[in-house]
Write an enzyme that holds these catalytic residues in place. Structure first.
Site, PDB file in Angstrom:
ATOM      1  N   GLU A 154      53.139  33.528  28.644  1.00  0.00           N
ATOM      2  CA  GLU A 154      52.443  34.655  29.268  1.00  0.00           C
ATOM      3  C   GLU A 154      53.172  35.941  28.911  1.00  0.00           C
ATOM      4  OE1 GLU A 154      51.948  34.260  33.520  1.00  0.00           O
ATOM      5  OE2 GLU A 154      51.667  32.090  33.381  1.00  0.00           O
TER       6      GLU A 154
ATOM      7  N   GLU B 272      41.283  38.986  37.665  1.00  0.00           N
ATOM      8  CA  GLU B 272      41.083  37.973  38.705  1.00  0.00           C
ATOM      9  C   GLU B 272      41.143  38.678  40.060  1.00  0.00           C
ATOM     10  OE1 GLU B 272      43.092  33.983  37.598  1.00  0.00           O
ATOM     11  OE2 GLU B 272      44.315  35.516  36.627  1.00  0.00           O
TER      12      GLU B 272
ATOM     13  N   LYS C 266      43.177  37.191  43.327  1.00  0.00           N
ATOM     14  CA  LYS C 266      44.600  36.844  43.291  1.00  0.00           C
ATOM     15  C   LYS C 266      45.317  37.482  44.473  1.00  0.00           C
ATOM     16  CE  LYS C 266      47.119  36.290  39.703  1.00  0.00           C
ATOM     17  NZ  LYS C 266      47.913  36.505  38.466  1.00  0.00           N
TER      18      LYS C 266
ATOM     19  N   GLU D 113      48.222  42.859  40.531  1.00  0.00           N
ATOM     20  CA  GLU D 113      48.002  41.450  40.202  1.00  0.00           C
ATOM     21  C   GLU D 113      46.549  41.140  39.863  1.00  0.00           C
ATOM     22  OE1 GLU D 113      49.705  38.473  39.800  1.00  0.00           O
ATOM     23  OE2 GLU D 113      51.393  39.832  39.526  1.00  0.00           O
TER      24      GLU D 113
END
Length: 501
Positions: free
Chosen positions: A271, A322, A325, A333
């Protein structure tokens, strides 16, 4: 004449075919699914193809996604969540069942199957914040999954096994990367895992986040987080000079492995990325700058001072925003995606590293709801109730874009309220009752977006086709989290100050 017509026809076809981005073979992308509503996986797989991605990393098996990947040439790194480690480590039959359900069922190695190359057992299981929960069970779980894969006919390194770790598994006895060592409390298990990886020719997967160095460390030199380093900051280490924290992080790992007598393990960056909203440093401009530097580095095959020939596989984090999250680490985030939650590109990029930036190819044929939005009704007589209603909306939707320094932050109390009301309205599938708030909201067909502050429209729920594997989702247990109470307090207080000043 006929020949000229044929030539014209061929040229027309060439012009009509969409160009596919050139992606280095070493670049993959993480596909996360902690979102209010997932795009149709077939649309996303088409988007991966349109942009030239050949590798994808999944955090857990999702049958809809795996079905969509079947029959493609996209290599898959398939994850197992941490919550399953205890069972897998102590019960071999559970490992067998997991492999049967999530690997064998998708026919890897066959033309119509899913091209699963690696199974990752756990994710960042040794984070200090887990207080040692997974230290003694990750390696046994890895061994059981490896054995179950071999037994199922996927041995001989056809499908490899590893575990992604965070950069906190190693530290340094000084500020120098060359003094890197594995963290004392996990040194023994890290040596066991490295030995396992070496014996089975599996990669060491590490997640590296320069953004967190900048976000979490007071006084951290901002330029050192980027590859172009316009500030000329550098770190000296026995005659070698580091101009970015990514290289320093990699060499900290390299030094740690060498001290443990592992000199030839393949390193994969599982990542790496940069968020685009939710914080003053999390902007599209900074994300574009970070990726520009990363892609140029990868294209030039420029290694690190300790490993000048290093050319690692790198998985970008991440493909899509997302919006469910947890915001505990930070409001950013929910904004790591290179694409918005509905698959639209955020900023120009050149995945080939040549610096010829342009917008990536977005998701096509997204089934959007009507072009209408929910906004603050400034004519309502009960404006004193606005903070309460905004607080309710934000506690039930995603309001991270109106935080301080974010894309919609600091514009006005009216705009903050409109953003909150619209997000709630869209997540309620544009239900008319969801745009009322006791008269403080109203529906409009005029797009209220302004500048960098974008008002999204929700898309219809994806319904899997009959006969698909859809229905099982071994990752059930994902916990969504709404916004933290301190952030809600900031929003409500901010609106009160404006309204009652």
């Amino acid at each position: 004449m006929a020949r000229a017509m044929i030539l014209l026809w061929v040229l027309t076809l060439i012009l009509l075919v969409p160009a596919i981005s050139v992606v280095a073979q070493s670049i993959g992308v993480n596909w996360g699914t902690i979102t209010f509503r997932q795009l149709d996986p077939n649309i996303v797989v088409k988007m991966l193809h349109d942009n030239g991605f050949k590798k994808v990393k999944l955090f857990e098996p999702d049958s809809g996604i795996l079905d969509a990947l079947a029959g493609t040439d996209i290599e898959v790194m398939l994850g197992i969540p941490n919550y399953f480690l205890q069972t897998l480590s102590s019960d071999y039959k559970s490992a067998q069942a997991w492999v049967k359900q999530n690997v064998t069922a998708y026919n890897p190695g066959k033309k119509d199957g899913v091209n699963i190359k690696i199974v990752t057992v756990g994710n960042e299981a040794f984070l200090t914040s887990y207080n040692g929960t997974y230290i003694n069970i990750t390696y046994p779980a890895m061994k059981n999954i490896y054995k179950a894969l071999d037994e199922a006919g996927f041995g001989n390194k056809q499908i490899k096994v590893s575990t992604p770790v965070n950069g906190d598994v190693y530290t340094t006895t000084s500020y120098r990367p060359s003094d890197g060592v594995f963290r004392p409390d996990i040194k023994d298990v890290m040596i066991q895992i490295c030995q396992f990886l070496q014996e089975n020719e599996s990669p060491f997967i590490v997640n590296i986040y320069p953004f967190f160095n900048l976000y979490q460390t007071p006084g951290f030199p901002e330029e050192y987080a980027f590859f172009d380093n316009n500030g000329n900051f550098s770190l000296e280490d026995h005659g070698a000079y580091y101009t970015n924290v990514f290289d320093a992080n990699v060499d900290n790992l390299v030094a740690s492995m060498r001290k443990a007598k592992f000199n030839n393990l393949q390193i994969v960056v599982g990542e790496v990325g940069w968020p685009s909203d939710g914080n003053v440093y999390a902007t599209p401009k900074n994300a574009e700058r970070f990726y520009n530097g990363l892609f140029k580095k990868l294209a030039n095959k420029k290694g690190t001072p300790l490993m000048p020939n290093l050319d690692p596989e790198v998985y970008l984090f991440c493909l899509l925003d997302e919006n469910f999250k947890s915001t505990d680490p930070g409001l950013f985030e929910r904004h790591w995606g290179m694409f918005t939650f509905d698959g639209q590109p955020k900023y120009p990029m050149d995945l080939s590293g040549k610096g010829q930036n342009k917008m990536l190819v977005g998701a096509k044929n997204v089934p959007y709801l009507a072009k209408q939005w929910c906004v603050h009704n400034k004519d309502a007589s009960n404006q004193q109730d606005l903070p309460e209603k905004v607080g309710y909306a934000c506690n039930n939707t995603d309001c991270t874009s109106i935080s301080e320094g974010a894309s919609c932050g600091g514009i006005s109390a009216d705009m903050n309220a409109s953003v909150a009301f619209n997000m709630y309205y869209q997540m309620q599938d544009q239900n008319k009752k969801a745009c009322d708030f006791q008269g403080l909201a109203k529906i409009t067909t005029n797009d209220p977006s302004t500048g960098n502050c974008h008002f999204p429209i929700m898309f219809k729920k994806y319904v899997p086709s009959p006969g698909s594997h859809h229905g099982h989702h071994s990752g059930a247990g994902y916990s969504s989290s709404y916004l933290s109470l301190p952030f809600l307090f900031q929003i409500v207080v901010g609106i009160c100050l404006v309204l009652f000043a």
